[in-house]
Design an enzyme around this catalytic site. Structure first.
Site, PDB file in Angstrom:
ATOM      1  N   GLU A  53       7.661   1.012   4.955  1.00 36.50           N
ATOM      2  CA  GLU A  53       7.355   0.280   5.752  1.00 36.50           C
ATOM      3  C   GLU A  53       7.496  -1.356   5.018  1.00 36.50           C
ATOM      4  OE1 GLU A  53       2.972  -0.918   8.517  1.00 36.50           O
ATOM      5  OE2 GLU A  53       3.032   0.054   6.722  1.00 36.50           O
ATOM      6  N   HIS A 100       0.743  -1.408   0.048  1.00 34.01           N
ATOM      7  CA  HIS A 100      -0.019   0.439  -0.244  1.00 34.01           C
ATOM      8  C   HIS A 100       0.909   1.198   0.128  1.00 34.01           C
ATOM      9  CE1 HIS A 100       0.637  -0.919   4.290  1.00 34.01           C
ATOM     10  NE2 HIS A 100       0.466   0.311   4.913  1.00 34.01           N
ATOM     11  N   HIS A 130       4.502   7.213   3.736  1.00 32.81           N
ATOM     12  CA  HIS A 130       4.762   5.831   3.820  1.00 32.81           C
ATOM     13  C   HIS A 130       4.792   5.000   2.366  1.00 32.81           C
ATOM     14  CE1 HIS A 130       2.092   4.298   6.355  1.00 32.81           C
ATOM     15  NE2 HIS A 130       2.554   3.116   5.639  1.00 32.81           N
TER      16      HIS A 130
END
Length: 134
Positions: free
Chosen positions: A130, A7, A79
């Site tokens: 991440e 994502h 992010h």
């Protein structure tokens, strides 16, 4: 080592308004809000055919997103998240190569119920990364 793009996360000042914009203007499939107290955020996932967009809003005064929104009041990309098969092996390999893992370096459970780690943006061209174990 990294797999698919899981994502792209966008910090927003008003989660309901942002979710409605994606749903009503873009016709996207929008999930329900989820509080993630361990991470200090409330999230909504926008489901796309090939990935997701995660909308983030601060949850509580100590949210790391609050500082981001102070610098970027309209919101912005916060992010990107990549999938990895083994988060501990990925962490160890990254550390060996000089990458900085944020926090204690121990994975936390993320919004998908899977272990996640964050990597320092200075090590990845200014982008907070991440990693999520799949």
């Amino acid at each position: 080592m990294i797999g698919r793009l899981n994502h792209v996360a966008i910090a927003v000042p008003d989660l309901a308004a942002a979710a409605a914009r994606y749903r009503d203007m873009l016709g996207a499939r929008v999930g329900p809000p989820q509080d993630e107290p361990e991470h200090g955020v409330t999230v909504v996932f926008i489901e796309l055919p090939n990935t997701k967009v995660e909308l983030l809003q601060p949850l509580g005064e100590n949210s790391p997103i609050a500082g981001f929104l102070q610098k970027n009041p309209s919101g912005g990309i916060h992010h990107i998240c990549y999938e990895v098969e083994d988060i501990l092996a990925a962490r160890d390999r990254l550390r060996e190569q000089g990458a900085r893992v944020l926090g204690t370096g121990e994975p936390k459970i993320g919004a998908h119920g899977k272990p996640v780690l964050f990597l320092h943006p200075r090590d990845f061209n200014g982008c907070l990364v991440e990693l999520e174990q799949v």
